[in-house]
Design an enzyme around this catalytic site. Structure first.
Site, PDB file in Angstrom:
ATOM      1  N   ASN A  35       1.138  -1.267   0.154  1.00  0.00           N
ATOM      2  CA  ASN A  35       0.477   0.364   0.106  1.00  0.00           C
ATOM      3  C   ASN A  35       0.954   1.488   0.210  1.00  0.00           C
ATOM      4  OD1 ASN A  35      -2.677   1.560   0.306  1.00  0.00           O
ATOM      5  ND2 ASN A  35      -2.618   1.842   2.161  1.00  0.00           N
ATOM      6  N   SER A 123      -4.970   1.041  17.155  1.00  0.00           N
ATOM      7  CA  SER A 123      -6.073   2.668  16.402  1.00  0.00           C
ATOM      8  C   SER A 123      -7.194   2.249  17.681  1.00  0.00           C
ATOM      9  CB  SER A 123      -6.950   1.256  15.583  1.00  0.00           C
ATOM     10  OG  SER A 123      -7.658   2.471  15.071  1.00  0.00           O
ATOM     11  N   TYR A 147     -11.188  -5.672  10.963  1.00  0.00           N
ATOM     12  CA  TYR A 147     -10.257  -5.046  10.862  1.00  0.00           C
ATOM     13  C   TYR A 147      -9.581  -4.697  12.274  1.00  0.00           C
ATOM     14  CZ  TYR A 147      -6.721  -0.878  11.228  1.00  0.00           C
ATOM     15  OH  TYR A 147      -6.683   0.032  11.956  1.00  0.00           O
ATOM     16  N   LYS A 151      -6.964  -5.564  15.652  1.00  0.00           N
ATOM     17  CA  LYS A 151      -5.927  -4.843  15.772  1.00  0.00           C
ATOM     18  C   LYS A 151      -6.392  -5.577  17.168  1.00  0.00           C
ATOM     19  CE  LYS A 151      -3.838  -1.715  13.642  1.00  0.00           C
ATOM     20  NZ  LYS A 151      -2.451  -2.224  13.243  1.00  0.00           N
ATOM     21  N   TYR A 175      -4.054   5.418  17.878  1.00  0.00           N
ATOM     22  CA  TYR A 175      -4.016   6.481  16.828  1.00  0.00           C
ATOM     23  C   TYR A 175      -6.115   6.622  16.839  1.00  0.00           C
ATOM     24  CZ  TYR A 175       0.440   5.063  14.955  1.00  0.00           C
ATOM     25  OH  TYR A 175       1.523   4.250  15.165  1.00  0.00           O
ATOM     26  N   ARG A 229     -15.144  12.930  15.660  1.00  0.00           N
ATOM     27  CA  ARG A 229     -14.001  12.525  14.697  1.00  0.00           C
ATOM     28  C   ARG A 229     -13.148  13.366  16.032  1.00  0.00           C
ATOM     29  NH1 ARG A 229     -16.854   9.300  14.061  1.00  0.00           N
ATOM     30  NH2 ARG A 229     -17.117   7.427  12.757  1.00  0.00           N
TER      31      ARG A 229
HETATM   32  P1  NAD Z   1      -0.844   2.422   5.757  1.00  0.00           P
HETATM   33  O1  NAD Z   1      -1.189   1.625   4.479  1.00  0.00           O
HETATM   34  O2  NAD Z   1      -0.520   3.623   4.064  1.00  0.00           O
HETATM   35  O3  NAD Z   1       0.707   2.326   5.590  1.00  0.00           O
HETATM   36  C1  NAD Z   1       0.978   0.386   6.312  1.00  0.00           C
HETATM   37  C2  NAD Z   1       2.267   0.061   4.740  1.00  0.00           C
HETATM   38  O4  NAD Z   1       2.644  -1.536   5.775  1.00  0.00           O
HETATM   39  C3  NAD Z   1       1.733   0.207   3.972  1.00  0.00           C
HETATM   40  O5  NAD Z   1       3.691   0.738   3.484  1.00  0.00           O
HETATM   41  C4  NAD Z   1       1.945  -1.367   3.800  1.00  0.00           C
HETATM   42  O6  NAD Z   1       2.745  -1.653   2.126  1.00  0.00           O
HETATM   43  C5  NAD Z   1       2.442  -2.029   4.613  1.00  0.00           C
HETATM   44  N1  NAD Z   1       2.635  -3.296   5.075  1.00  0.00           N
HETATM   45  C6  NAD Z   1       1.092  -3.639   5.334  1.00  0.00           C
HETATM   46  N2  NAD Z   1       1.633  -5.132   4.961  1.00  0.00           N
HETATM   47  C7  NAD Z   1       2.945  -5.863   4.722  1.00  0.00           C
HETATM   48  C8  NAD Z   1       3.247  -7.114   5.447  1.00  0.00           C
HETATM   49  N3  NAD Z   1       3.257  -7.967   5.751  1.00  0.00           N
HETATM   50  N4  NAD Z   1       4.394  -7.011   5.671  1.00  0.00           N
HETATM   51  C9  NAD Z   1       5.597  -5.441   5.073  1.00  0.00           C
HETATM   52  N5  NAD Z   1       4.845  -4.106   5.018  1.00  0.00           N
HETATM   53  C10 NAD Z   1       3.127  -4.130   4.886  1.00  0.00           C
HETATM   54  O7  NAD Z   1      -1.504   2.836   6.100  1.00  0.00           O
HETATM   55  P2  NAD Z   1      -1.112   3.716   7.893  1.00  0.00           P
HETATM   56  O8  NAD Z   1      -2.263   4.402   7.845  1.00  0.00           O
HETATM   57  O9  NAD Z   1       0.618   4.282   8.014  1.00  0.00           O
HETATM   58  O10 NAD Z   1      -1.065   2.939   8.943  1.00  0.00           O
HETATM   59  C11 NAD Z   1      -0.029   2.415  10.051  1.00  0.00           C
HETATM   60  C12 NAD Z   1      -0.491   1.655  10.981  1.00  0.00           C
HETATM   61  O11 NAD Z   1      -1.594   2.482  11.930  1.00  0.00           O
HETATM   62  C13 NAD Z   1      -1.763   0.668  10.617  1.00  0.00           C
HETATM   63  O12 NAD Z   1      -1.257  -0.500  11.820  1.00  0.00           O
HETATM   64  C14 NAD Z   1      -2.057   1.115  11.057  1.00  0.00           C
HETATM   65  O13 NAD Z   1      -3.785   0.117  11.265  1.00  0.00           O
HETATM   66  C15 NAD Z   1      -2.755   1.916  12.058  1.00  0.00           C
HETATM   67  N6  NAD Z   1      -3.133   2.892  12.191  1.00  0.00           N
HETATM   68  C16 NAD Z   1      -3.978   3.415  10.762  1.00  0.00           C
HETATM   69  C17 NAD Z   1      -4.652   4.885  10.751  1.00  0.00           C
HETATM   70  C18 NAD Z   1      -5.572   5.362  10.210  1.00  0.00           C
HETATM   71  O14 NAD Z   1      -6.155   5.930   9.983  1.00  0.00           O
HETATM   72  N7  NAD Z   1      -4.362   5.654   9.068  1.00  0.00           N
HETATM   73  C19 NAD Z   1      -5.658   4.935  12.366  1.00  0.00           C
HETATM   74  C20 NAD Z   1      -5.472   3.380  13.304  1.00  0.00           C
HETATM   75  C21 NAD Z   1      -4.477   3.055  13.212  1.00  0.00           C
HETATM   76  C1  WQD Z   2     -14.595  10.130   9.441  1.00  0.00           C
HETATM   77  C2  WQD Z   2     -15.944  10.555   9.268  1.00  0.00           C
HETATM   78  C3  WQD Z   2     -17.402   8.856   8.659  1.00  0.00           C
HETATM   79  C4  WQD Z   2     -15.880   9.399   4.033  1.00  0.00           C
HETATM   80  C5  WQD Z   2     -11.702   4.686  10.102  1.00  0.00           C
HETATM   81  C6  WQD Z   2     -11.180   3.560  11.065  1.00  0.00           C
HETATM   82  C7  WQD Z   2     -10.358   3.456  12.282  1.00  0.00           C
HETATM   83  C8  WQD Z   2      -8.958   3.912  11.886  1.00  0.00           C
HETATM   84  C9  WQD Z   2      -9.702   5.728  11.457  1.00  0.00           C
HETATM   85  C10 WQD Z   2      -7.443   2.754  11.843  1.00  0.00           C
HETATM   86  C11 WQD Z   2     -17.292   9.020   9.976  1.00  0.00           C
HETATM   87  C12 WQD Z   2     -17.730  10.190   7.355  1.00  0.00           C
HETATM   88  C13 WQD Z   2     -15.985   9.121   6.000  1.00  0.00           C
HETATM   89  C14 WQD Z   2     -16.630  10.236   3.936  1.00  0.00           C
HETATM   90  C15 WQD Z   2     -18.469  11.128   4.939  1.00  0.00           C
HETATM   91  N1  WQD Z   2      -8.201   3.285  11.261  1.00  0.00           N
HETATM   92  N2  WQD Z   2     -16.581   9.941   6.591  1.00  0.00           N
HETATM   93  N3  WQD Z   2     -17.823  10.472   4.099  1.00  0.00           N
HETATM   94  O1  WQD Z   2     -14.920   6.184  10.044  1.00  0.00           O
HETATM   95  O2  WQD Z   2     -13.629   7.717  12.068  1.00  0.00           O
HETATM   96  O3  WQD Z   2     -12.439   5.336  11.256  1.00  0.00           O
HETATM   97  O4  WQD Z   2      -9.680   5.316   9.914  1.00  0.00           O
HETATM   98  O5  WQD Z   2      -7.208   2.221  12.367  1.00  0.00           O
HETATM   99  O6  WQD Z   2     -10.499   2.312  12.191  1.00  0.00           O
HETATM  100  O7  WQD Z   2     -13.012   2.775  11.487  1.00  0.00           O
HETATM  101  O8  WQD Z   2     -12.756   7.785   9.281  1.00  0.00           O
HETATM  102  O9  WQD Z   2     -12.223   8.734   7.855  1.00  0.00           O
HETATM  103  O10 WQD Z   2     -13.470   6.826   7.721  1.00  0.00           O
HETATM  104  O11 WQD Z   2     -14.830   8.793   8.862  1.00  0.00           O
HETATM  105  O12 WQD Z   2     -19.257  11.139   5.630  1.00  0.00           O
HETATM  106  O13 WQD Z   2     -16.623  10.234   2.465  1.00  0.00           O
HETATM  107  O14 WQD Z   2     -16.297  11.130   8.089  1.00  0.00           O
HETATM  108  O15 WQD Z   2     -18.905   8.770   8.261  1.00  0.00           O
HETATM  109  O16 WQD Z   2     -18.221   9.976  10.516  1.00  0.00           O
HETATM  110  P1  WQD Z   2     -13.405   7.211  10.822  1.00  0.00           P
HETATM  111  P2  WQD Z   2     -13.217   8.223   8.237  1.00  0.00           P
END
Ligand code: NAD
Ligand code: WQD
Length: 336
Positions: A35, A123, A147, A151, A175, A229
């Site tokens: 990704n 998360s 998902y 976690k 996060y 959020r």
């Molecule tokens: P992202 O997808 O941009 O980054 C994840 C990276 O991990 C990617 O570069 C992907 O290529 C790599 N990856 C996935 N599976 C792999 C594997 N098996 N081996 C090696 N590399 C692998 O996601 P992000 O937004 O940077 O999220 C980073 C972390 O934070 C994740 O664990 C995600 O679950 C967590 N997180 C993200 C959010 C969010 O909204 N972005 C919120 C809460 C938690």
């Molecule tokens: C935010 C708000 C939607 C898109 C997700 C994962 C969470 C974490 C962060 C990894 C909500 C609204 C969204 C759109 C909208 N990820 N929305 N139109 O759902 O809070 O969290 O990402 O760990 O686990 O569940 O984030 O950015 O998708 O949504 O109205 O096109 O925006 O309903 O209220 P969310 P989000």
């Protein structure tokens, strides 16, 4: 410190790697690029002025991990996971394999290499449909989609591992909603495929690449009816990892810590702020609620301040400004 950053070319990993490299840490990224783009490695080097080592490999592959941990590593930061809620509902086994098997494999490799410190990306999804906000680290945990299950399981297995290895330290960083980009505009959120999260979709609409934003429901029990959020600037998150590194090196055991601003904003407030700060219109339509969404979720961020001495500095305006700079400068994400 010598730091292995698993998933370091991804969104949060790349911003964290920049900050770590700028502080003089030796950063080695291991990522399978499922990704993310290899261009990110160059950009991290460009912004930080430091060389960052890159290994293309999968955390489920023992050889890749052995390469990643070769030569002595002080701390592993583990971002490598699949993160789309919708995808996880369609392909749960893939998520279990990638996220859970990958984490087990990582812990085994760390054991073999004698590495005792882990900073783990958890998360706010582990709070599920929280009955009370703000949530503290003691709030009930709940699974609401595959998902989220990964976690929670990952957190649990890291906790169990810490019990069996009393010298091992892990921070479980929960996060909330990471948004924004590096102020240089060189790195940002560049997912492969259509983004499911609000901010990256909103910037695509603002750029005219999508006709309108769907606002998922305006009948929630929130002040304007749209979901609330805790949006947090990705550079604030990156800084929190620096604090977590030093915490985890001094404190054994597994420690969950919320990373949020402690303030919630609604979807409409985000749209309005974005339009005001960036001077662009964001056409939107109210549509049905999205399945699985909660009405409101924001963090009690007190523990992060107490244990890490960290608190978020950037406001919603800065998050919008930086997300937009990234979108304008990189209309199609990273070059392929
Ligand atoms: P992202 O997808 O941009 O980054 C994840 C990276 O991990 C990617 O570069 C992907 O290529 C790599 N990856 C996935 N599976 C792999 C594997 N098996 N081996 C090696 N590399 C692998 O996601 P992000 O937004 O940077 O999220 C980073 C972390 O934070 C994740 O664990 C995600 O679950 C967590 N997180 C993200 C959010 C969010 O909204 N972005 C919120 C809460 C938690
Ligand atoms: C935010 C708000 C939607 C898109 C997700 C994962 C969470 C974490 C962060 C990894 C909500 C609204 C969204 C759109 C909208 N990820 N929305 N139109 O759902 O809070 O969290 O990402 O760990 O686990 O569940 O984030 O950015 O998708 O949504 O109205 O096109 O925006 O309903 O209220 P969310 P989000």
């Amino acid at each position: 410190m010598r730091i292995l950053v698993c998933g370091g070319t991804g969104y949060i990993g790349s911003h964290t790697s920049v900050v770590l490299a700028q502080m003089g840490h030796e950063v080695r990224i291991l990522d399978n690029l499922s990704n993310s783009s290899p261009v990110v490695v160059e950009r991290i080097g460009l912004i930080s002025g430091r060389r960052v080592e890159f290994i293309k490999g999968d955390i489920r592959d023992r050889h890749s991990l052995a390469d990643g941990l070769a030569g002595g590593v002080d701390v592993v930061i583990h971002f490598a996971a699949l993160k789309s809620v919708a995808d996880s509902c369609a392909r749960p086994l893939e998520y279990f394999d990638n996220n859970i098997s990958g984490t087990i494999n990582l812990l085994q490799a760390m054991t073999a290499a004698g590495v005792r410190h882990l900073v783990f990306s958890s998360s706010a999804t582990v709070y599920g449909n929280a009955k009370q906000v703000p949530v503290t680290e003691e709030s009930p945990l709940q699974v609401v989609n595959p998902y989220g299950r990964t976690k929670l399981v990952m957190e649990d297995l890291i906790r169990d591992y810490c019990v069996s290895h009393p010298e091992f330290g892990a921070t479980l960083l929960r996060y909330f909603n990471p948004v924004g980009a590096h102020p240089s505009g060189q790195i940002g959120e560049g997912p492969i495929g259509t983004p499911g999260n609000l901010m990256p979709y909103l910037t695509l609409v603002a750029a005219g690449k999508r006709p309108f934003l769907q606002v998922f429901g305006n009948d929630y029990p929130t002040p304007d009816g749209t979901g609330v959020r805790d949006y947090i600037h990705v550079m604030d998150l990156a800084e929190a990892h620096v604090s977590a590194l030093s915490y985890v090196s001094r404190n054994p055991g597994a420690t969950p810590i919320n990373l949020g601003t402690g303030r919630g904003y609604s979807v409409l407030e985000l749209i309005q702020t974005f339009e005001r700060i960036c001077g662009v219109e964001v056409p939107y339509r109210i549509v049905e609620r999205r399945a699985g969404d909660v009405a409101a979720l924001w963090a009690d961020a007190t523990k992060a301040q107490e244990l890490l001495g960290w608190r978020a500095r950037f406001d919603l305006e800065k998050m919008c400004e930086d997300a937009w700079r990234w979108q304008v400068g990189n209309p199609d994400g990273y070059p392929t």
